[in-house]
Write an enzyme that holds these catalytic residues in place. Structure first.
Site, PDB file in Angstrom:
ATOM      1  N   CYS A   1      -2.588   7.948   5.029  1.00 61.84           N
ATOM      2  CA  CYS A   1      -2.556   7.636   3.599  1.00 61.84           C
ATOM      3  C   CYS A   1      -3.887   7.939   2.936  1.00 61.84           C
ATOM      4  O   CYS A   1      -3.957   8.153   1.729  1.00 61.84           O
ATOM      5  CB  CYS A   1      -2.145   6.188   3.371  1.00 61.84           C
ATOM      6  SG  CYS A   1      -2.765   5.017   4.580  1.00 61.84           S
TER       7      CYS A   1
ATOM      8  N   GLU B   1       0.878  -1.171   0.000  1.00 63.64           N
ATOM      9  CA  GLU B   1       0.000   0.000   0.000  1.00 63.64           C
ATOM     10  C   GLU B   1       0.909   1.212   0.000  1.00 63.64           C
ATOM     11  O   GLU B   1       1.722   1.393   0.896  1.00 63.64           O
ATOM     12  CB  GLU B   1      -0.899  -0.022   1.232  1.00 63.64           C
ATOM     13  CG  GLU B   1      -2.068   0.959   1.142  1.00 63.64           C
ATOM     14  CD  GLU B   1      -1.727   2.312   1.741  1.00 63.64           C
ATOM     15  OE1 GLU B   1      -1.373   3.219   0.952  1.00 63.64           O
ATOM     16  OE2 GLU B   1      -1.825   2.472   2.958  1.00 63.64           O
TER      17      GLU B   1
END
Length: 1007
Positions: free
Chosen positions: A801, A767
């Site tokens: 994020c 990720e």
């Protein structure tokens, strides 16, 4: 904080016979055919028809109220027509003929569409004005004059109290100061009337207003009781002094449950100050639908005795039942409200009796449209011969008109709660009133439908067999063979609970006493001495050493790898249920250490306590969810046919290397690690250098939970050396990484290379961040949108994020949105994360700070710097920064900044907004604020993100509810916390067996 005890079902009935007599009298009066409020149905207006239709059709009711909520934001008849058509065309709506005809147009600019828009808008405005006393002070004064002529008095409430900026809080105060001054001037022309302004010769304030505490401070928060109290009281003192000067009464409303205890605490302290202690023209509100409201009333009585001067308690049922229920379900908390209306009614009656029986200490204001509730109050007051000054009846403007007239006729003082203000902020109030009026349980509706009087005024009876427990409603059932595969969410801490807040404070203080210790790597079950150490510091106070972390060498990394290989032989054969139960034990330990873990997260990476708490909940959920998922997968599948058995099952891949980030140092490290472990892989955890102590705490928990030596190892070390070695190692099977795009792509490339002796291809789960956008269209609720963007962009200093770094706003609302966004951001407090006043802390380290400053410098060259703020010294602080006039190709609109920097972009139309949102290399998260069904549906199809959030903030994904992960250059792999995630750590196998012997095969069911 929630009182779990049952209501006293053997309620006191000594006043019952008199209550029945009065209730019969009142209800017959409200049904009188000559009542001035009964209108001839032949002359029914459009607004009446709309209400009648919505009461008959639940699907239409939902869509109609959603449409009504959107109307104030729509800027033309074409927009109104278009939205009306979209809402009314929903599948679940059964339309009456008149409405079917109104939506039968193809062009929203056509004459039929314009006519439909004008008709429905007029109907909604008429509805709104039924419940709102006026849009300006002139209209309000006319309403008051009309009420006084009818023998009633009033209290005025300003709509639009949901403040999100300090400028709005200041304005709210000023509006009330102006209001009481204007009303006082008008009151000079009123003749005092017995029953309204006089009670047995005692004068009662002719001016009364109702206020909400949260509107006096934009950052009102139970986690920050001292800071909230200071700000609120500074402004309340100004209001109270002005009211005393003018002879006006002030009543304090009650709001959502999370604010209740702090509201009561503030008022009890403020109203005990010498300056205000003798005031008897003040009041507090209690809500009977709350389980702990009776205990609250008992506490207020004791406080009032100590105070020595009575004030008023307004007793209401409560207006936020749906919201409180939904919020508690979403947060996995016990419901603060009663689940049955009968329970609320019964509690209301108990509280009414308690309040009136203590009339020498508290004055009572009985706020209800239920005839029985008011009749009981009358019966008690008359039986006890309570002086008229000490109690009154209250109704809402536009709802209790018939009952109010009947009470006036009986000689009681009636006060009408009268909101006033613009239609836009009044829409939320209108929807609450419509929900009440159209609910099947509404007394007003049942009375209008002439339900038998005996049933309407019967004592409330609680059916204890009804309802499903909250715990059952939160359970997610899995198709697995044992009861242990049920997954129950971990609730976040409710910091409105004083006890929990104190535990958080104590844990923070305790952890601060433990700073500066040394943490060693864990290899093959032993903590080993490292050759060198890295200091971990508090980014909010860079001189504060959190601890020293031993860094492993490449040689020690090889030892860890050999230990993992040796342990894998037994771990892969350990039953899945055993592995799953170790995760469950770890989750229990995390729950026990929650406040301590929150403190470590706060101090090592600068995350404020509530956000740290959410991270710990996520880690617990990962453990429990993946435990349940592994047991589900372990069951395998059988695909048997006659004469042949086919068994589909999974086996672990081997050795997993987990490289975890610093921005979610506990949750993501836990999620990746326990996913690898529960699937039977031996796991090496290499945390980010700036969050290695938090990873050490995870290590302690996993060891205590029973993870065998060598199965899990804690290997902090330099990424370019140890990290590279582990990624390139021939015995590494899985690499789970969360971090920067640059490092993620490098890992992906390295993992693709087959090392000498390597007999497998490595699996990479990565990720790598995003450039996340929120679209705000012309129909958006700007209150909601501004608050959501601020939270998404500046929560944890923009270092999530999923943080919002771009907001794309429709041109027609761009300027209004930007102005409020700037003010809301200016209202945030920047400082150390362990200060409860603070909403925005520091960034993680000096390198991050300097990189973000470089981006800000580029932004200044390309676009307009709209907001920057002062920051404290001593830490790695970056001001929340807003740029406007940003073009899609500007650097700050394309590159991930990972800091509190927000680009505001203007869109010509919705297609243009989507084009800009999709115009980056990333596809992680996105958001949309819209009340246009077509835009919501289009964004669901075309917004290129892994997680799309509509009409809410875009951070804070919850395990198994919002599995998290993106695509494009945001990462590779299945979503964390989702049903596919564990498959990445497993290899599927099929075993096929021919079970025929000499033409004979066993057949199920044969004897």
């Amino acid at each position: 904080m929630v009182v779990q005890g049952k209501i006293n079902l053997s309620a006191d009935r000594r006043y019952e016979s008199q209550t029945q007599v009065i209730a019969q009298e009142l209800i017959k009066s409200t049904r009188a055919k000559n009542n001035i409020f009964n209108r001839v149905r032949d002359q029914m207006r459009w607004d009446d028809k709309v209400l009648e239709w919505t009461m008959a059709n639940p699907g239409l009711r939902v869509q109609m109220f959603r449409f009504i909520d959107a109307i104030p934001s729509l800027q033309s008849k074409a927009e109104i027509a278009n939205h009306f058509q979209q809402y009314m065309s929903a599948e679940e709506v059964e339309l009456p003929g008149a409405l079917k005809g109104m939506i039968n147009f193809s062009d929203p600019n056509s004459f039929p569409a314009q006519t439909a828009a004008a008709t429905i808008t007029k109907a909604v405005e008429t509805l709104a004005y039924k419940y709102i006393a006026g849009e300006n002070i002139t209209e309000v004064i006319k309403t008051i004059d009309r009420l006084r002529k009818s023998g009633m008095t009033y209290t005025i409430d300003l709509l639009g109290e949901a403040v999100i900026t300090e400028a709005e809080a200041t304005d709210y105060l000023q509006r009330y100061l102006d209001l009481i001054e204007q009303l006082t001037q008008k009151a000079q022309s009123w003749r005092r009337q017995e029953g309204i302004d006089l009670a047995d010769g005692e004068e009662i304030s002719q001016v009364q207003v109702s206020v909400k505490l949260t509107a006096f401070y934009s950052q009102f928060d139970p986690l920050n009781p001292i800071g909230s109290k200071t700000k609120v009281c500074d402004r309340l003192r100004i209001l109270l002094r002005k009211a005393a000067e003018l002879g006006a009464a002030i009543h304090f409303d009650m709001e959502q449950y999370r604010y209740k205890d702090l509201t009561l605490q503030i008022l009890k302290e403020l109203l005990m100050e010498d300056e205000f202690r003798t005031r008897t023209d003040l009041g507090i509100t209690l809500q009977a639908y709350l389980r702990d409201s009776y205990a609250d009333l008992e506490g207020i009585i004791q406080w009032a005795k100590e105070r020595g001067h009575p004030l008023t308690v307004r007793l209401v049922k409560g207006a936020y039942w749906d919201q409180e229920t939904i919020k508690s379900l979403q947060n996995h908390w016990e419901q603060p409200v009663y689940n049955q209306k009968e329970a609320t009614d019964l509690n209301y009656e108990r509280m009414t009796q308690l309040l009136l029986e203590n009339h020498e200490y508290l004055y009572a204001a009985i706020g209800s449209h239920n005839v029985r509730s008011q009749a009981l109050a009358c019966a008690i007051a008359e039986t006890l011969k309570i002086p008229p000054r000490r109690f009154e009846m209250q109704v809402l403007y536009g709802m209790g008109d018939k009952l109010a007239q009947a009470l006036v006729k009986r000689g009681h003082r009636v006060r009408v709660y009268s909101p006033y203000g613009n239609l836009l902020p009044g829409m939320a109030y209108l929807i609450r009133r419509l929900l009440e009026n159209t609910a099947n349980s509404s007394f007003i509706r049942q009375n209008d439908e002439e339900k038998p009087i005996e049933e309407l005024i019967a004592p409330p009876v609680v059916d204890e067999s009804r309802g499903v427990s909250l715990k059952d409603s939160l359970r997610i059932e899995r198709n697995a063979p044992t009861e242990n595969t049920q997954f129950i969410y971990a609730p976040d801490t409710d910091y409105a609970d004083t006890n929990l807040r104190l535990k958080a404070e104590q844990a923070l203080a305790q952890v601060k006493q433990e700073l500066g210790k040394t943490y060693q790597p864990l290899i093959n079950g032993e903590y080993i001495e490292a050759d060198n150490y890295l200091d971990s510091v508090n980014p909010c106070r860079a001189s504060e050493l959190v601890g020293k972390v031993g860094q492993i060498s490449v040689e020690q990394a090889q030892q860890a790898m050999e230990a993992a290989k040796a342990a894998f032989k037994s771990w892969k054969n350990t039953p899945a249920s055993v592995r799953a139960n170790i995760l469950r034990k770890a989750a229990d330990l995390m729950e026990q250490r929650r406040h301590e873990l929150n403190a470590w997260i706060c101090l090592e990476v600068g995350k404020i306590i509530p956000q740290a708490d959410g991270e710990v909940s996520e880690a617990i959920d990962f453990c429990r969810y993946y435990a349940a998922e592994m047991e589900r997968l372990d069951a395998g599948k059988n695909y048997d046919i006659a004469g042949e058995n086919n068994r589909y099952f999974y086996q672990p891949k081997g050795i997993a290397v987990v490289i975890s980030p610093w921005n979610f140092p506990f949750a993501i490290a836990t999620g990746m690690t326990v996913a690898a472990l529960v699937t039977g892989n031996c796991t090496l955890l290499k945390p980010a250098a700036t969050s290695a102590i938090i990873a050490a705490k995870l290590t302690e928990i996993l060891v205590e939970a029973g993870i065998p030596a060598g199965v899990f190892q804690y290997v902090p070390g330099k990424g370019s050396q140890v990290g590279t070695y582990l990624v390139q190692h021939k015995d590494t099977h899985v690499i789970a990484f969360t971090g920067s795009r640059e490092v993620g792509c490098q890992i992906y490339a390295e993992a693709a290379k087959r090392a000498p002796g390597q007999k497998h291809l490595k699996r990479v789960i990565a990720e790598m961040g995003g450039k996340n956008a929120i679209i705000v269209d012309e129909s958006a609720d700007l209150d909601q949108a501004v608050a959501g963007v601020v939270q998404s962009a500046f929560g944890y200093s923009g270092q999530k994020c999923s943080a919002c770094s771009r907001v794309i706003v429709a041109a027609s609302v761009h300027d209004a949105f930007l102005a409020r966004l700037v003010e809301a951001t200016k209202s945030l407090n920047v400082g150390a994360a362990d200060d409860p006043n603070v909403q925005v802390g520091s960034v993680i380290d000096a390198t991050a700070r300097d990189r973000i400053l470089e981006y800000i410098a580029q932004g200044k060259q390309q676009s307009e710097l709209t907001l920057t703020m002062a920051t404290p010294d001593g830490g790695y602080y970056i001001s929340p920064t807003i740029f406007s006039g940003v073009d899609p190709d500007h650097t700050i609109a394309q590159e991930e900044i990972f800091g509190p920097v927000l680009a505001v972009m203007k869109a010509d139309n919705f297609n243009h907004a989507l084009e800009m949102a999709n115009g980056t290399d990333y596809a992680l998260t996105g958001g949309l604020y819209s009340r246009t069904p077509g835009h919501i549906e289009q964004a669901s199809r075309e917004f290129e993100v892994g997680n799309l959030y509509i009409n809410r903030n875009i951070t804070g994904a919850i395990v198994a509810r919002q599995p998290f992960g993106g695509f494009k250059l945001s990462g590779v792999g299945s979503k964390a916390g989702g049903p596919d995630y564990l498959l990445q750590f497993l290899d599927p196998r099929v075993v096929t067996e021919n079970i025929q012997r000499q033409g004979f095969a066993p057949i199920e069911g044969m004897e």
